[in-house]
Design a protein around this motif. Sequence first.
Motif, PDB file in Angstrom:
ATOM      1  N   ALA A 218       0.828  -1.208   0.000  1.00  0.00           N
ATOM      2  CA  ALA A 218       0.000   0.000   0.000  1.00  0.00           C
ATOM      3  C   ALA A 218       0.861   1.256   0.000  1.00  0.00           C
ATOM      4  N   ILE A 219       1.992   1.197   0.695  1.00  0.00           N
ATOM      5  CA  ILE A 219       2.904   2.341   0.738  1.00  0.00           C
ATOM      6  C   ILE A 219       3.638   2.481  -0.591  1.00  0.00           C
ATOM      7  N   ALA A 220       4.132   1.363  -1.102  1.00  0.00           N
ATOM      8  CA  ALA A 220       4.965   1.396  -2.297  1.00  0.00           C
ATOM      9  C   ALA A 220       4.193   1.784  -3.544  1.00  0.00           C
ATOM     10  N   ASN A 221       2.970   1.254  -3.680  1.00  0.00           N
ATOM     11  CA  ASN A 221       2.174   1.508  -4.889  1.00  0.00           C
ATOM     12  C   ASN A 221       0.827   2.109  -4.511  1.00  0.00           C
ATOM     13  N   GLY A 222       0.877   3.132  -3.681  1.00  0.00           N
ATOM     14  CA  GLY A 222      -0.340   3.734  -3.140  1.00  0.00           C
ATOM     15  C   GLY A 222      -1.281   4.292  -4.173  1.00  0.00           C
ATOM     16  N   HIS A 223      -0.756   4.648  -5.346  1.00  0.00           N
ATOM     17  CA  HIS A 223      -1.622   5.206  -6.390  1.00  0.00           C
ATOM     18  C   HIS A 223      -2.651   4.198  -6.897  1.00  0.00           C
ATOM     19  N   LYS A 224      -2.437   2.906  -6.607  1.00  0.00           N
ATOM     20  CA  LYS A 224      -3.346   1.864  -7.089  1.00  0.00           C
ATOM     21  C   LYS A 224      -4.554   1.656  -6.178  1.00  0.00           C
ATOM     22  N   LYS A 230      -6.155   1.597   2.247  1.00  0.00           N
ATOM     23  CA  LYS A 230      -4.795   1.816   2.755  1.00  0.00           C
ATOM     24  C   LYS A 230      -4.814   2.061   4.257  1.00  0.00           C
ATOM     25  N   LEU A 231      -5.769   2.862   4.714  1.00  0.00           N
ATOM     26  CA  LEU A 231      -5.883   3.117   6.154  1.00  0.00           C
ATOM     27  C   LEU A 231      -6.194   1.828   6.916  1.00  0.00           C
ATOM     28  N   GLU A 232      -7.006   0.983   6.319  1.00  0.00           N
ATOM     29  CA  GLU A 232      -7.344  -0.296   6.949  1.00  0.00           C
ATOM     30  C   GLU A 232      -6.109  -1.186   7.053  1.00  0.00           C
ATOM     31  N   SER A 233      -5.270  -1.173   6.019  1.00  0.00           N
ATOM     32  CA  SER A 233      -4.064  -2.003   6.061  1.00  0.00           C
ATOM     33  C   SER A 233      -3.129  -1.534   7.174  1.00  0.00           C
ATOM     34  N   THR A 242       1.137  -4.310  17.641  1.00  0.00           N
ATOM     35  CA  THR A 242       1.207  -3.530  18.883  1.00  0.00           C
ATOM     36  C   THR A 242      -0.025  -3.692  19.770  1.00  0.00           C
ATOM     37  N   GLY A 243      -1.090  -4.299  19.209  1.00  0.00           N
ATOM     38  CA  GLY A 243      -2.309  -4.451  19.981  1.00  0.00           C
ATOM     39  C   GLY A 243      -3.218  -3.243  19.953  1.00  0.00           C
ATOM     40  N   ARG A 244      -2.838  -2.203  19.191  1.00  0.00           N
ATOM     41  CA  ARG A 244      -3.646  -0.978  19.110  1.00  0.00           C
ATOM     42  C   ARG A 244      -3.716  -0.491  17.672  1.00  0.00           C
ATOM     43  N   SER A 245      -4.877  -0.016  17.258  1.00  0.00           N
ATOM     44  CA  SER A 245      -5.023   0.619  15.953  1.00  0.00           C
ATOM     45  C   SER A 245      -4.413   2.019  16.016  1.00  0.00           C
ATOM     46  N   TYR A 246      -4.402   2.692  14.870  1.00  0.00           N
ATOM     47  CA  TYR A 246      -3.869   4.057  14.845  1.00  0.00           C
ATOM     48  C   TYR A 246      -4.668   4.964  15.770  1.00  0.00           C
ATOM     49  N   THR A 247      -5.994   4.904  15.690  1.00  0.00           N
ATOM     50  CA  THR A 247      -6.839   5.752  16.532  1.00  0.00           C
ATOM     51  C   THR A 247      -6.583   5.480  18.008  1.00  0.00           C
ATOM     52  N   GLU A 248      -6.419   4.209  18.364  1.00  0.00           N
ATOM     53  CA  GLU A 248      -6.142   3.856  19.759  1.00  0.00           C
ATOM     54  C   GLU A 248      -4.773   4.353  20.190  1.00  0.00           C
ATOM     55  N   TYR A 264      -3.669  18.729  19.193  1.00  0.00           N
ATOM     56  CA  TYR A 264      -2.742  17.668  18.810  1.00  0.00           C
ATOM     57  C   TYR A 264      -3.506  16.447  18.314  1.00  0.00           C
ATOM     58  N   ARG A 265      -4.579  16.079  19.035  1.00  0.00           N
ATOM     59  CA  ARG A 265      -5.392  14.919  18.661  1.00  0.00           C
ATOM     60  C   ARG A 265      -6.035  15.126  17.287  1.00  0.00           C
ATOM     61  N   GLU A 266      -6.618  16.305  17.081  1.00  0.00           N
ATOM     62  CA  GLU A 266      -7.278  16.599  15.807  1.00  0.00           C
ATOM     63  C   GLU A 266      -6.280  16.560  14.648  1.00  0.00           C
ATOM     64  N   ALA A 267      -5.079  17.075  14.895  1.00  0.00           N
ATOM     65  CA  ALA A 267      -4.050  17.059  13.850  1.00  0.00           C
ATOM     66  C   ALA A 267      -3.660  15.630  13.483  1.00  0.00           C
ATOM     67  N   LEU A 268      -3.516  14.770  14.489  1.00  0.00           N
ATOM     68  CA  LEU A 268      -3.145  13.383  14.237  1.00  0.00           C
ATOM     69  C   LEU A 268      -4.240  12.639  13.482  1.00  0.00           C
ATOM     70  N   LEU A 269      -5.503  12.846  13.881  1.00  0.00           N
ATOM     71  CA  LEU A 269      -6.611  12.124  13.260  1.00  0.00           C
ATOM     72  C   LEU A 269      -6.931  12.638  11.859  1.00  0.00           C
ATOM     73  N   SER A 270      -6.482  13.838  11.534  1.00  0.00           N
ATOM     74  CA  SER A 270      -6.759  14.398  10.212  1.00  0.00           C
ATOM     75  C   SER A 270      -5.745  13.949   9.152  1.00  0.00           C
ATOM     76  N   LEU A 271      -4.704  13.258   9.581  1.00  0.00           N
ATOM     77  CA  LEU A 271      -3.671  12.844   8.633  1.00  0.00           C
ATOM     78  C   LEU A 271      -4.194  11.796   7.658  1.00  0.00           C
ATOM     79  N   ASP A 272      -3.727  11.877   6.414  1.00  0.00           N
ATOM     80  CA  ASP A 272      -4.057  10.842   5.449  1.00  0.00           C
ATOM     81  C   ASP A 272      -3.104   9.657   5.633  1.00  0.00           C
ATOM     82  N   PHE A 273      -3.214   8.663   4.772  1.00  0.00           N
ATOM     83  CA  PHE A 273      -2.419   7.448   4.913  1.00  0.00           C
ATOM     84  C   PHE A 273      -0.922   7.743   4.877  1.00  0.00           C
ATOM     85  N   ASP A 274      -0.481   8.506   3.874  1.00  0.00           N
ATOM     86  CA  ASP A 274       0.949   8.821   3.775  1.00  0.00           C
ATOM     87  C   ASP A 274       1.418   9.591   5.008  1.00  0.00           C
ATOM     88  N   GLY A 275       0.587  10.525   5.476  1.00  0.00           N
ATOM     89  CA  GLY A 275       0.960  11.303   6.649  1.00  0.00           C
ATOM     90  C   GLY A 275       1.101  10.441   7.888  1.00  0.00           C
TER      91      GLY A 275
END
Length: 313
Positions: A218-224, A230-233, A242-248, A264-275
């Motif tokens: 997903a990172i290497a060929n994200g345009h596909k 991608k976020l799910e992956s 790690t036992g935790r999702s990104y949101t957790e 800080y929380r809003e900035a983190l949650l607003s990031l796209d996959f690449d971010g």
Amino acid sequence: MSFSADTIRDVLVLDIETEQISSEMFLRQKHKRDVFGCLPKPRVCVTYDTRTSGYHVYMPSDFDELYKTVRDRDVLSFNGRRFDLPVILQYLGLPQQVLDSKDNHFDLLEEIRKTTGASYSLDALALHNLGKHKHTDGRKMEGMDIEALTEACQSDVEQTYALAQMFIQGQLKYPARGRRTYPDYGDDVEDYCGVKINADQMGQWMKKNKKRAVLTEAIANGHKYNETDKLESLDNFLAEQTGRSYTETVELNAPADDPNAQPYREALLSLDFDGRCSLLSNILIGLGVLLPIDMTDMTDGQYSDMMNENGFL
């Protein structure tokens, strides 16, 4: 202040080596425009005074003296405005503003960004222009004793001064920038350091590490792929490892019930996959995910080491 061939003859060249940056500190730095207060503790600083052609070693206990010297001299650094000088001030408990107005600081990395619109590591510039890598890459410095660390720091100072002279004379050459994505995994894949990755080894690795491989793809060929997949992956991989999702993970660092943590929380949650992958690059690399070098804070040498450790070189 504009430095020239004349003014660079009377400067203090400076570099600092610090403790390793923790994952928590890394997360905070990535999403705080003002990183002051998030910086690691210094271990040693080396300066080169062009007036005397002499080197001086400062231990943290000597930083009062170092600060007075820096305050009164023209300074040359590589990323010193964003890192070295703030490290000094933070250690001494001084506000960053005391040096914000310092106009006699020539930050070579800043000047290169202004000239080229791109950033380059000291390692890449030294190899391309001086024919040799940095003395030691960052990941290997943690276990070094103070004598070896001082030697590495002095080498960085020497390379910074040599590269600055070339820059001022218009002779500095810049390495070719890497691509944003890998091509499909069918033939040998050239990574951003110009190293060949064996496609068969890549295929074997992907079969053994399914969730990691899906994220790497997903990172290497994200345009596909669409953003949701991608976020799910990323979430699937983090949950497995790690036992935790990104949101957790965000919740752990910026709890919803903490009003001070909301920006800080809003900035983190607003990031796209690449971010999100860039934000977590140190953690993902530690978990064996292959990342493009422009998603990391690694030098070319560090990136090559990582590729080697994962069996692709």
